[in-house]
Design an enzyme around this catalytic site. Structure first.
Site, PDB file in Angstrom:
ATOM      1  CG  ASP A  49      -2.231   0.761   1.170  1.00 32.08           C
ATOM      2  OD1 ASP A  49      -2.043   1.864   0.156  1.00 32.08           O
ATOM      3  OD2 ASP A  49      -3.212   0.588   1.522  1.00 32.08           O
TER       4      ASP A  49
HETATM    5  C1  NOJ Z   1      -4.053   3.845   0.112  1.00 33.86           C
HETATM    6  C2  NOJ Z   1      -5.198   3.038   0.117  1.00 33.86           C
HETATM    7  O1  NOJ Z   1      -5.405   2.386   1.565  1.00 33.86           O
HETATM    8  C3  NOJ Z   1      -5.297   2.190  -0.862  1.00 33.86           C
HETATM    9  O2  NOJ Z   1      -6.506   1.316  -0.884  1.00 33.86           O
HETATM   10  C4  NOJ Z   1      -5.205   2.778  -2.114  1.00 33.86           C
HETATM   11  O3  NOJ Z   1      -5.303   1.947  -3.182  1.00 33.86           O
HETATM   12  C5  NOJ Z   1      -3.907   3.440  -2.168  1.00 33.86           C
HETATM   13  N1  NOJ Z   1      -3.861   4.568  -1.219  1.00 33.86           N
HETATM   14  C6  NOJ Z   1      -3.525   4.249  -3.519  1.00 33.86           C
HETATM   15  O4  NOJ Z   1      -4.575   5.124  -3.675  1.00 33.86           O
END
Ligand code: NOJ
Length: 748
Positions: free
Chosen positions: A292
């Site tokens: 993430d």
């Molecule tokens: C953080 C989020 O937790 C995740 O779900 C997302 O895909 C990413 N950012 C990218 O935007």
């Protein structure tokens, strides 16, 4: 955990210790054998920096003027030090970026473009939690399909969806992004979403790779505070949080995203057991694992690594293939490989997975196949997609309460008051993570209602109050508007940014003074219905007591205003059922239908049973609840045979009759309980459902088959399977309105 890491290091040096993966295979490498050769050849030619570049994902940004790219990231792309970009879109912009990668880098490896296409791309569908309340797997699959068609036409190859985290804490804002609290239903929905995004052939230019996230137990954040610690037992992990991920892997999902959180001391982004032993070894996942956003860097504040170099080493050795935004691999991996701290074989494995995905998407054959301006114009926000979004929004709404049949409102009303801080909302209708959705194209509920009733009805609008804050100065105008109206529609709830990521709340009642407004309006005694826009279950005890009718519209998307009007005026009867429990009070959390009985289940008026002094145990609205404009009666539950040999199936039959005066749809739900087992089992677990449309007075007999798989659980010895004994079957239109039967499984 030390052992896992050691095993992993040995594995990457000498080859896998586990059997060959059995998941979906790259199309090119199996059918032609050519893909593998191409990737092999490419890998042989790649420098260490180029390999690390493929493992690096950077974001693009949107300025007022349109898309832009940080010049430093652009330099990395040019130098072959960045293999994937997210948040870049439109056919022309992605073509421009792709051309740099293909024509200006030494090896010309195409970029992979990712984006959070969560519930629609330009045509926004209801938030995922809302869609799950449709219990319509075909419609959910179609919603993901349309999102993929639109995203793919704008240059996107990869979505960071579906989010398959089971969530049982409505304080957690990301409950909006999932499929609710139930494991079985969430698995079916996860599969439908993967199928929808990826289609049957990833090489088709209108399909995109899906990403099961956030691996794992992100929904178990303590106290519902985002990014917080999860500390669940191995059993809860296996039985509750992991199954939707395994379902995605079985459905062929091509990527998995690690979760921000730790589980019992081990952050998921450097978790060798989760990322390698389980995902690859046990489930046979062959795709790519992405971290993430800066989750590798965050291993330092977690206290799992002394610095980012160590964080990167732990993450890559655990099985992370791509670093989202953190630049940790880019900064530290080269030295670590040179020093022998990270084996080159581990990098080759990661890069091979990334290149294989690019190959599967057809990018080596034509890197520009997703950058097609003509297709973009043709498909994005098309009339067909808007119609599908409107239909999905109607199906997602849940009629929580309808005393005296206040809803549907008569379209030939002469006067109607529309009151509330969200009646004029446009962007808020889209909900959180609304991707490239355009608020200026959204019709508000107020406007849709005005257009639906036409000039013959005087529609008086007053906001009454804001969503938050304590200003009551608008109450007077609201009361004046409502006083003589034939009916009142209240539009209340949360703003779209009050759920989603980093949007936890401790008070999950209606924010601000909205309850007071509703109470003041309800005291006028006009037929009053509340329409709610929100991204989580709210504790609606006050509103429930105040108004006779409540329609949960969630955040219904681009066509949400019109869909609300369709349902409120009865052009479409609501048929959604809750996939998540609505508590009476925040203090009941966690509250979910598949709870355990305890040794002292509640007995009314008996003190020493499991209960509260100041609140009933029951929820305000249970899982599976949802009314419509007709009523249904259940009868004649039969379970056959009553005694069966282990491994054989039983058949459950029930008759459902439409007892009202309108045609209607019902979601017939079948639950099961294993009454005594080697470990305690929940009081009920969903095992099947059927959607049924019946004319007034008509009835139908529904059949469910319960086989060995439905009876299986993680037994005391850790194996999965059934155990002999007595089982209870419950069938009904909600988890608390059920007919009961039973059967016995014989040992054999
Ligand atoms: C953080 C989020 O937790 C995740 O779900 C997302 O895909 C990413 N950012 C990218 O935007």
């Amino acid at each position: 955990m030390g052992l896992y890491r050691w095993l992993l290091i040995v594995a990457v040096m000498v080859g896998p210790l586990w059997p060959a993966p059995v998941g979906a295979q790259p199309a090119a490498s199996t059918s032609e054998g050519a893909g593998e050769t191409r990737i092999d050849r490419l890998l042989e030619r790649m420098t260490l920096d180029e390999k690390i570049g493929q493992m690096t994902l950077f974001t693009s940004t949107w300025a007022q003027t349109g898309p832009t790219m940080d010049p430093a990231y652009l330099d990395h792309v040019r130098a072959g030090r960045c293999g994937a970009i997210f948040n870049a879109m439109t056919a022309s912009y992605t073509r421009w970026l792709q051309r740099i990668a293909v024509e200006e880098t030494r090896l010309g490896i195409p970029l992979l473009f990712g984006y959070d296409v969560i519930h629609g791309h330009r045509t926004i569908f209801p938030i995922p939690l809302a869609e799950s309340c449709s219990w319509d797997l075909a419609a959910i699959e179609q919603s993901a399909r349309i999102a993929a068609i639109e995203a793919a036409a704008e240059g996107i190859h990869w979505t960071f969806a579906p989010m398959v985290d089971i969530a049982r804490d409505p304080r957690w804002g990301r409950i909006a992004e999932g499929a609710g609290e139930d494991v079985w239903l969430a698995c079916r929905i996860a599969e439908a979403r993967v199928r929808g995004f990826q289609g049957t052939d990833l090489r088709r230019p209108d399909t995109i790779a899906a990403c099961a996230k956030h691996f794992a137990a992100y929904g178990a954040a303590q106290a519902g505070r985002d990014y917080h610690t999860a500390d669940v037992s191995e059993r809860t992990l296996e039985e509750v949080y992991l199954p939707p991920f395994e379902a995605c892997v079985k459905a062929g999902v091509r990527t998995v995203m690690t979760a921000f959180n730790e589980i019992a001391g081990h952050p998921c982004t450097a978790h060798p057991y989760l990322l390698s032993d389980l995902l690859r070894g046990r489930w046979g996942f062959t795709g790519m694992v992405v971290s993430d956003y800066t989750a590798i860097n965050e291993l330092v504040p977690h206290g799992y690594a002394a610095d980012e170099a160590e964080a990167g080493r732990r993450a890559v050795l655990a099985g992370v293939d791509m670093d989202m935004q953190g630049a940790v691999f880019l900064t530290h991996l080269r030295r670590q490989v040179e020093r022998g701290e990270v084996p080159m074989a581990r990098l080759d494995e990661a890069v091979r997975r990334i290149l294989t995905l690019k190959e599967e998407l057809g990018l080596f054959d034509d890197p520009y196949r997703y950058c097609d301006e003509a297709r973009e114009k043709r498909v994005v926000f098309s009339a067909r997609h808007q119609a599908a979004a409107r239909a999905m929004a109607r199906r997602s709404m849940v009629l929580l309460k309808n005393d005296g049949g206040v809803l549907p409102l008569r379209p030939n009303l002469r006067s109607l008051a529309v009151i509330g801080p969200l009646a004029e909302a446009t962007v808020d209708l889209l909900g959180n993570w609304h991707a490239a959705g355009d608020g200026s194209k959204v019709v508000s509920i107020l406007q849709a209602v005005r257009e639906r009733v036409g000039p013959g009805c005087q529609v008086r609008f007053a906001k009454g109050c804001e969503v938050e804050g304590h200003d009551r100065s608008g109450f007077r105008a609201a009361l004046a508007a409502a006083r003589d109206a034939e009916a009142v529609l209240l539009v209340l709830g949360e703003r779209e940014n009050m759920s989603g990521e980093a949007a936890s709340r401790v008070d999950i009642d209606l924010p601000g003074v909205q309850n007071e407004l509703a109470e003041a309006i309800a005291r006028l005694g006009r037929p009053t219905a509340a329409v709610l826009l929100n991204g989580r279950p709210l504790a609606l005890t006050r509103l429930h007591a105040a108004v006779p009718a409540i329609l949960e519209a969630w955040f219904p998307g681009s066509l949400g205003g019109r869909a609300v009007a369709d349902v409120v005026f009865g052009d479409h009867a609501p048929s959604g059922k809750l996939t998540v429990t609505f508590p009476r009070h925040v203090g009941q959390i966690p509250i979910y239908y598949s709870m355990k009985n305890t040794g002292r289940p509640l007995v009314a008026d008996q003190k020493y049973t499991s209960r509260y002094l100041d609140c009933p145990n029951t929820p305000l609205y249970p899982f599976g609840h949802g009314l419509t404009y007709t009523t249904f009666a259940y009868s004649d539950l039969q379970v056959e045979p009553p005694v069966v040999d282990g491994g054989k199936s039983v058949t459950v039959r029930v008759t459902v009759r439409n007892t009202g005066s309108r045609e209607g749809e019902e979601v017939v739900q079948c639950y099961l309980r294993d009454l005594a087992a080697s470990v305690t089992r929940p009081v009920k677990e969903l095992r099947g459902f059927r959607r049924l449309r019946l004319a007034p007075g008509a009835s139908a007999t529904i059949e469910f088959t319960l086989g060995a798989g439905d009876l299986s659980f993680r037994r005391a010895d850790g194996t999965w399977g059934w155990e002999p004994g007595e089982f209870r079957v419950m069938v009904g239109g909600s988890s608390d309105l059920t007919l009961e039967g039973s059967f016995h499984i014989r040992d054999n």
